[in-house]
Design a protein around this motif. Structure first.
Motif, PDB file in Angstrom:
ATOM      1  N   GLN A   1      23.310 -50.000   3.959  1.00  0.00           N
ATOM      2  CA  GLN A   1      24.236 -48.989   3.443  1.00  0.00           C
ATOM      3  C   GLN A   1      23.507 -47.804   2.808  1.00  0.00           C
ATOM      4  O   GLN A   1      24.146 -46.861   2.347  1.00  0.00           O
ATOM      5  CB  GLN A   1      25.173 -49.627   2.407  1.00  0.00           C
ATOM      6  N   ASN A   2      22.193 -47.822   2.821  1.00  0.00           N
ATOM      7  CA  ASN A   2      21.404 -46.724   2.279  1.00  0.00           C
ATOM      8  C   ASN A   2      21.705 -45.436   3.045  1.00  0.00           C
ATOM      9  O   ASN A   2      21.733 -45.416   4.284  1.00  0.00           O
ATOM     10  CB  ASN A   2      19.925 -47.079   2.384  1.00  0.00           C
ATOM     11  N   ASP A   3      21.948 -44.340   2.334  1.00  0.00           N
ATOM     12  CA  ASP A   3      22.340 -43.077   2.984  1.00  0.00           C
ATOM     13  C   ASP A   3      21.261 -42.543   3.915  1.00  0.00           C
ATOM     14  O   ASP A   3      21.559 -41.999   4.981  1.00  0.00           O
ATOM     15  CB  ASP A   3      22.673 -42.031   1.920  1.00  0.00           C
ATOM     16  N   THR A   4      19.997 -42.685   3.517  1.00  0.00           N
ATOM     17  CA  THR A   4      18.898 -42.224   4.373  1.00  0.00           C
ATOM     18  C   THR A   4      18.880 -43.002   5.677  1.00  0.00           C
ATOM     19  O   THR A   4      18.666 -42.435   6.763  1.00  0.00           O
ATOM     20  CB  THR A   4      17.556 -42.378   3.643  1.00  0.00           C
TER      21      THR A   4
ATOM     22  N   LYS B   1      21.472 -44.571   7.058  1.00  0.00           N
ATOM     23  CA  LYS B   1      22.666 -44.204   7.830  1.00  0.00           C
ATOM     24  C   LYS B   1      22.435 -42.913   8.611  1.00  0.00           C
ATOM     25  O   LYS B   1      22.855 -42.774   9.763  1.00  0.00           O
ATOM     26  CB  LYS B   1      23.870 -44.048   6.900  1.00  0.00           C
ATOM     27  N   GLN B   2      21.759 -41.966   7.976  1.00  0.00           N
ATOM     28  CA  GLN B   2      21.452 -40.706   8.656  1.00  0.00           C
ATOM     29  C   GLN B   2      20.514 -40.945   9.834  1.00  0.00           C
ATOM     30  O   GLN B   2      20.673 -40.352  10.908  1.00  0.00           O
ATOM     31  CB  GLN B   2      20.832 -39.717   7.676  1.00  0.00           C
TER      32      GLN B   2
ATOM     33  N   ARG C   1      22.531 -42.281  12.733  1.00  0.00           N
ATOM     34  CA  ARG C   1      23.312 -41.201  13.381  1.00  0.00           C
ATOM     35  C   ARG C   1      22.427 -40.384  14.321  1.00  0.00           C
ATOM     36  O   ARG C   1      22.847 -40.011  15.421  1.00  0.00           O
ATOM     37  CB  ARG C   1      23.957 -40.304  12.326  1.00  0.00           C
TER      38      ARG C   1
END
Length: 266
Positions: free
Chosen positions: A15-18, A20-21, A24
């Motif tokens: 779930q870490n935003d980095t 997730k990016q 994507r």
């Protein structure tokens, strides 16, 4: 270049935003194009990108590979400003496009192609298969034809599968995306060549010693009528055996290396 290992941040959650990016970028061509980025997976691709001067902004390292000499050497040579993240192998395997987790991967800026040179080049129309695209680019780099124009209908040239098939060739080519191929071909000062089963001469009879624009089309549809009509050399590749046609990557490779043969000293 720094001679010390950079500080490494640990990512332990999907779930870490980095992270997730990163996912994507790996999964969506639109996201890569929007941000002007690419994802190089595997130590060979990352090494090649860095050696070619490609700007890398983030590096993700497999924890199980941190003890490898090759990985440690790369970390010590990283340019300043590259953010480095450590993931365990299980988490790495969930985000990579590879079948197994590589030692590392990097997010890099998509290279900006230099001004058009007018020398020999490739025009690729609606090539869809990542393996074909990567193989064509690898052959072009090996054959010394470094300028490539890609139609809007081509697979994303910086997709992870294309990058892997290209084996680092991308970083030594001028890749002009979303190109108007007809305009490029009409303005080209040299031989404009397409391959055709109905070509009026053999590839091996065609003079390729000057500047040549090689045009190759979609795997199923081939070269469009407008580009076919704009070409001034239509050649066939002799096939004395049983085959209706050649794979586009194979056809491109044969043409490129026939040019190499003609340019090579006897």
């Amino acid at each position: 270049m720094p001679d010390m290992q950079p500080s490494i941040k640990v990512i332990s959650s999907a779930q870490n935003d980095t992270l997730k990016q990163l996912v994507r970028l790996i999964e969506h061509a639109r996201e890569r194009r929007k941000q002007g980025l690419l994802v190089a997976e595997g130590i060979h691709l990352v090494q090649t990108a860095l050696a070619a001067g490609v700007v890398c902004t983030q590096l993700f390292v497999n924890r199980q590979a941190l003890g490898k000499a090759e990985v440690l050497a790369l970390l010590q040579r990283l340019p300043a400003g590259v953010a480095v993240f450590e993931l365990d192998e299980g988490l790495f395997a969930r985000v990579t496009a590879l079948t197994s987790a590589p030692e590392l991967l990097a997010i890099c800026q998509r290279p900006v192609p230099p001004v058009i040179t007018g020398r020999s080049c490739l025009l690729l129309e609606d090539i869809q298969d990542p393996g074909n695209m990567g193989t064509i680019l690898r052959s072009a780099a090996a054959a010394g034809v470094t300028e490539v124009f890609l139609s809007a209908g081509c697979v994303d040239v910086y997709a992870p599968k294309v990058l892997r098939a290209g084996m680092g060739a991308h970083f030594y080519l001028a890749l002009h995306e979303q190109a108007d191929l007809l305009s490029v071909l009409q303005q080209f000062d040299g031989v404009r060549l397409v391959t055709s089963l109905a070509g009026d001469r053999s590839l091996y009879q065609q003079d390729l010693s000057g500047n040549v624009a090689f045009v190759f089309g979609n795997e199923g549809a081939g070269v469009s009528a407008d580009l076919h009509d704009a070409a001034d050399a239509r050649v066939r590749i002799p096939m004395p055996g049983y085959a209706e046609s050649l794979n586009v990557a194979m056809a491109a490779t044969l043409c490129l290396f026939e040019r190499v043969r003609q340019l090579s000293p006897a």
